[in-house]
Design an enzyme around this catalytic site. Structure first.
Site, short mmCIF file in Angstrom:
data_model
loop_
_atom_site.label_atom_id
_atom_site.label_comp_id
_atom_site.label_asym_id
_atom_site.label_seq_id
_atom_site.Cartn_x
_atom_site.Cartn_y
_atom_site.Cartn_z
N SER A 116 53.38 99.38 56.92
CA SER A 116 54.72 99.84 56.61
C SER A 116 55.25 100.67 57.78
CB SER A 116 54.72 100.70 55.34
OG SER A 116 56.01 101.21 55.05
N GLU A 156 50.57 102.04 60.33
CA GLU A 156 51.82 102.78 60.14
C GLU A 156 52.77 102.56 61.30
OE1 GLU A 156 50.43 106.74 57.61
OE2 GLU A 156 50.99 106.93 59.71
N CYS A 157 53.96 102.11 61.04
CA CYS A 157 55.03 102.02 62.02
C CYS A 157 54.56 101.31 63.29
CB CYS A 157 55.59 103.41 62.31
SG CYS A 157 57.24 103.39 63.06
N GLY A 158 54.27 102.04 64.37
CA GLY A 158 53.79 101.40 65.59
C GLY A 158 52.51 100.62 65.36
#
Length: 434
Positions: free
Chosen positions: A412, A321-323
């Site tokens: 994502s 997720e993200c990072g």
């Protein structure tokens, strides 16, 4: 010491806008009540990772999220009522301004009958504070418990503010601070990295002028909880390896609770310390955080990189997720323009930028139905990989963050709130859906 009463008193700490001092007041009040012998539980309204870390330090207990859309009405009610059974004081920090957003902090106040404690930055006003308070109360309207004035010059200034409020009590006031709590925006320091944070929290509590009689006059929150949702044990015998350190720190306590409730054994490891993915991991979770601040260390973490590549090659489900996604692309370029090679599970480059790249509540489609969550990032992804799906922005229904699936990797910018869809969550971590 304040005497304990049967049941918990609750307030929603809100303001006219961001930057008024909601977090400082909530932290000061939590620490003050805790030091008076009360059991305190703090919640955060709306999606947020950083404020809850600081408020956890102030209150000594995990800080869960309350959001009528992402968390859901029933789950919010259950958490509040559980807290009411176990504690003496409940503080809910609002998000942005009291009426901002859909749903807003005011909506949460209405839904559960929690009165609002309005924080007003009085540094550049005196009698006008009364107009602000009455406007916050009457616009909705909301039940207003009272006001805490922030950045007050002294006793005389506090008296002018109190007189302006007329029929609204001034429950407390906080003077101007020589040193402030750390700013909590993406890319800046974490509470755990601030020297002397506990001393600063104690100082805030010491300097908070607080009307205990006004607090005791607040109503007690009901305690009868709704029934638990039976999520089963689809992750029984699954070991889920979770990256957890200063680079991977955006973890909702409710997400971890749900994984354990579904039977998973959680094992934490630190890519920053070059710890490999545990050998017995049946799945891997790489949460968001600040990999851009640790690009050099992550690029040199050979054990971590080889272990995540091996897990991917062996088909171990990986949720990034993200990072977490930023750490598994080919390279990450930080704000200084330095490029750091990452794990390379996904083709592409992540580049940090000054402009906000994504913000807001979204829902990610899955075969088990939508999984709710949000996005917030200051970077962009350049990749030749085609997205397999897109999240959907709430309210507008427009296209949200891309969702990539490359082998066993799901990646994502979208941050998922797992309890919003337990079957989808268990499937992401490799549960047998048969």
């Amino acid at each position: 010491m304040m005497n304990r009463d049967a049941g918990a008193r609750a307030v929603l700490v809100a303001a006219m806008a961001s930057g008024q001092g909601k977090t400082s007041v909530t932290a000061a009040l939590a620490r003050k009540l805790l030091r008076q012998g009360l059991r305190v539980r703090v919640f955060k309204c709306g999606p947020d990772f950083i404020d809850p870390m600081l408020l956890e330090r102030a209150s000594g207990a995990p800080v869960h999220t309350l959001d009528l859309w992402m968390v859901g009405l029933d789950e919010c009610r259950r958490r509040l009522h559980d807290a009411a059974r176990e504690t003496d004081a409940i503080l809910i920090e609002g998000v942005m301004g009291l009426y901002d957003g859909a749903p807003s902090a005011a909506d949460l106040s209405h839904e559960f009958g929690v009165p609002v404690l309005a924080v007003i930055d009085a540094s550049a006003m005196a009698q006008t504070a009364g107009a602000v308070a009455r406007g916050l109360r009457d616009y909705g309207p909301v039940q207003l418990a009272g006001v805490v004035a922030n950045r007050v010059a002294g006793e005389g200034h506090a008296g002018m503010v109190a007189a302006s409020l007329r029929d609204i009590p001034l429950i407390g006031w906080l003077p101007q601070q020589d040193s402030a709590l750390p700013e909590r925006q993406l890319g800046l320091v974490l509470p755990g990295e601030v020297d002397g944070l506990d001393a600063l929290l104690d100082k805030l509590a010491d300097e908070l002028h607080f009307d205990e009689d006004a607090w005791k006059a607040l109503p007690v929150l009901p305690q009868s909880p709704p029934e638990w949702q039976d999520v089963g044990r689809p992750l029984e015998h699954h070991t889920i390896a979770i990256a957890r350190d200063a680079a991977f720190c955006f973890l909702y306590p409710a997400n971890l609770d749900l994984l354990e409730t579904m039977g998973a054994r959680l094992r934490y490891f630190s890519p920053l310390r070059d710890e490999p993915v545990p050998a017995d991991a049946a799945a891997v979770f790489l949460p968001g955080g600040y990999p851009e601040l640790h690009g050099e260390a992550l690029s040199k973490a050979a054990k971590w990189q080889s272990s995540i590549r091996a897990a991917h090659a062996h088909g171990v489900p990986i949720l990034a997720e993200c990072g977490g996604m930023m750490a598994v692309v080919d390279g990450l370029t930080d704000k200084e323009g330095r490029r750091w090679p990452m794990a390379g599970l996904m083709p592409g480059e992540v580049l940090m930028q000054e402009r906000l790249g994504g913000l807001g509540s979204q829902a990610m489609p899955t075969p088990q139905g939508p999984l709710r969550g949000h996005t917030f990032h200051y970077s962009r992804l350049e990749t030749p990989a085609p997205p397999q799906a897109h999240a959907v922005n709430t309210g507008t229904g427009t296209q949200g963050e891309a969702v990539f699936r490359i082998g066993s990797l799901t990646a994502s910018y979208f941050h998922a709130y797992f309890p919003s869809n337990p079957p989808a969550t268990s499937a992401l971590f490799g549960a047998d859906s048969s």
